[in-house]
Scaffold this motif. Structure first.
Motif, mmCIF file in Angstrom:
data_model
loop_
_atom_site.group_PDB
_atom_site.id
_atom_site.type_symbol
_atom_site.label_atom_id
_atom_site.label_comp_id
_atom_site.label_asym_id
_atom_site.label_seq_id
_atom_site.Cartn_x
_atom_site.Cartn_y
_atom_site.Cartn_z
ATOM 1 N N UNK A 1 2.227 2.058 -12.015
ATOM 2 C CA UNK A 1 3.436 2.426 -11.280
ATOM 3 C C UNK A 1 3.172 2.790 -9.824
ATOM 4 N N UNK A 2 1.936 2.638 -9.367
ATOM 5 C CA UNK A 2 1.607 2.910 -7.970
ATOM 6 C C UNK A 2 1.666 1.607 -7.188
ATOM 7 N N UNK A 3 2.357 1.649 -6.053
ATOM 8 C CA UNK A 3 2.517 0.453 -5.226
ATOM 9 C C UNK A 3 2.379 0.839 -3.764
ATOM 10 N N UNK A 4 1.876 -0.065 -2.947
ATOM 11 C CA UNK A 4 1.845 0.220 -1.513
ATOM 12 C C UNK A 4 3.257 0.121 -0.956
ATOM 13 N N UNK A 5 3.471 0.643 0.243
ATOM 14 C CA UNK A 5 4.780 0.447 0.880
ATOM 15 C C UNK A 5 5.041 -1.047 1.082
ATOM 16 N N UNK B 1 2.826 -2.552 5.247
ATOM 17 C CA UNK B 1 1.667 -1.767 5.663
ATOM 18 C C UNK B 1 0.741 -2.683 6.438
ATOM 19 N N UNK B 2 -0.097 -2.088 7.282
ATOM 20 C CA UNK B 2 -1.012 -2.894 8.092
ATOM 21 C C UNK B 2 -1.917 -3.688 7.163
ATOM 22 N N UNK B 3 -3.205 -3.565 7.270
ATOM 23 C CA UNK B 3 -4.110 -4.353 6.426
ATOM 24 C C UNK B 3 -4.594 -3.559 5.211
ATOM 25 N N UNK B 4 -4.632 -2.220 5.347
ATOM 26 C CA UNK B 4 -5.176 -1.378 4.280
ATOM 27 C C UNK B 4 -4.209 -0.230 4.008
ATOM 28 N N UNK B 5 -3.962 0.016 2.730
ATOM 29 C CA UNK B 5 -3.182 1.187 2.327
ATOM 30 C C UNK B 5 -3.951 1.898 1.224
ATOM 31 N N UNK B 6 -4.155 3.221 1.406
ATOM 32 C CA UNK B 6 -4.904 3.996 0.421
ATOM 33 C C UNK B 6 -4.031 5.134 -0.104
ATOM 34 N N UNK B 7 -3.958 5.241 -1.427
ATOM 35 C CA UNK B 7 -3.214 6.301 -2.104
ATOM 36 C C UNK B 7 -4.238 7.234 -2.762
ATOM 37 N N UNK B 8 -4.263 8.500 -2.367
ATOM 38 C CA UNK B 8 -5.228 9.456 -2.901
ATOM 39 C C UNK B 8 -4.869 9.843 -4.330
ATOM 40 N N UNK C 1 -11.063 10.075 -4.550
ATOM 41 C CA UNK C 1 -10.736 8.928 -5.389
ATOM 42 C C UNK C 1 -9.407 8.358 -4.927
ATOM 43 N N UNK C 2 -9.368 7.042 -4.693
ATOM 44 C CA UNK C 2 -8.187 6.380 -4.150
ATOM 45 C C UNK C 2 -7.850 5.123 -4.951
ATOM 46 N N UNK C 3 -6.586 4.716 -4.848
ATOM 47 C CA UNK C 3 -6.206 3.343 -5.140
ATOM 48 C C UNK C 3 -5.987 2.722 -3.773
ATOM 49 N N UNK C 4 -6.596 1.572 -3.533
ATOM 50 C CA UNK C 4 -6.478 0.926 -2.224
ATOM 51 C C UNK C 4 -5.978 -0.503 -2.384
ATOM 52 N N UNK C 5 -5.147 -0.912 -1.454
ATOM 53 C CA UNK C 5 -4.688 -2.292 -1.360
ATOM 54 C C UNK C 5 -5.165 -2.818 -0.015
ATOM 55 N N UNK C 6 -5.751 -4.001 -0.013
ATOM 56 C CA UNK C 6 -6.254 -4.600 1.223
ATOM 57 C C UNK C 6 -5.729 -6.024 1.299
ATOM 58 N N UNK D 1 -6.432 -5.054 -5.019
ATOM 59 C CA UNK D 1 -6.149 -3.677 -5.408
ATOM 60 C C UNK D 1 -7.416 -3.148 -6.067
ATOM 61 N N UNK D 2 -7.863 -1.973 -5.634
ATOM 62 C CA UNK D 2 -9.118 -1.440 -6.154
ATOM 63 C C UNK D 2 -9.064 0.075 -6.282
ATOM 64 N N UNK D 3 -9.869 0.586 -7.190
ATOM 65 C CA UNK D 3 -10.161 2.013 -7.248
ATOM 66 C C UNK D 3 -11.387 2.214 -6.370
ATOM 67 N N UNK D 4 -11.307 3.138 -5.420
ATOM 68 C CA UNK D 4 -12.442 3.447 -4.552
ATOM 69 C C UNK D 4 -12.817 4.898 -4.771
ATOM 70 N N UNK D 5 -14.117 5.128 -4.973
ATOM 71 C CA UNK D 5 -14.612 6.499 -5.113
ATOM 72 C C UNK D 5 -15.635 6.764 -4.025
ATOM 73 N N UNK D 6 -15.463 7.889 -3.324
ATOM 74 C CA UNK D 6 -16.448 8.360 -2.369
ATOM 75 C C UNK D 6 -17.070 9.606 -2.958
ATOM 76 N N UNK D 7 -18.290 9.497 -3.471
ATOM 77 C CA UNK D 7 -18.995 10.652 -4.038
ATOM 78 C C UNK D 7 -19.763 11.310 -2.908
#
Length: 112
Positions: free
Chosen positions: A10-14, A17-24, A33-38, A102-108
């Motif tokens: 149920x998460x969607x980018x606007x 959006x420019x080239x990248x949208x990240x939802x925390x 931890x993000x969901x990102x659309x590129x 669409x990806x899950x991105x984790x920054x540890x």
């Protein structure tokens, strides 16, 4: 993969959006931890204080990596693929699918 797809269904980018949208999804002292659309491209970046991992949920991409020693490699990723960058690796990413990836991105975060 199925759990992440279900959790982010149920998460969607606007619409625009420019080239990248990240939802925390989560942010604390240990990780972000993000969901990102590129849509097309992530420019070159390098991390010295965190480990970046990503799981491709939709779409595909090619990641161009230059190691700290100057070695170069190319990784192609599609739905279900998981990858972790090593500390100090320079990397950029080109989307190869017709729709945004669409990806899950984790920054540890590493201890200072």
């Amino acid at each position: 993969l199925l759990d992440w797809q279900e959790l982010t269904r149920d998460l969607h980018p606007p619409d625009e959006f420019e080239d990248i949208y990240m939802h925390t999804l989560e942010e604390n002292d240990q990780r972000e931890l993000f969901v990102a659309w590129v849509k097309e491209f992530i420019p070159e970046e390098v991390h010295h204080d965190l480990l970046e991992s990503f799981l491709i949920l939709e779409g595909s991409c090619t990641c161009y990596i230059t190691g700290a020693d100057g070695s170069q490699r190319t990784i192609r990723l599609g739905e279900g693929d998981f990858f972790t960058m090593q500390i100090g690796e320079h990397h950029d990413l080109q989307i190869t699918s017709s729709k945004p990836a669409k990806a899950i991105i984790q920054w540890k975060k590493l201890a200072a």
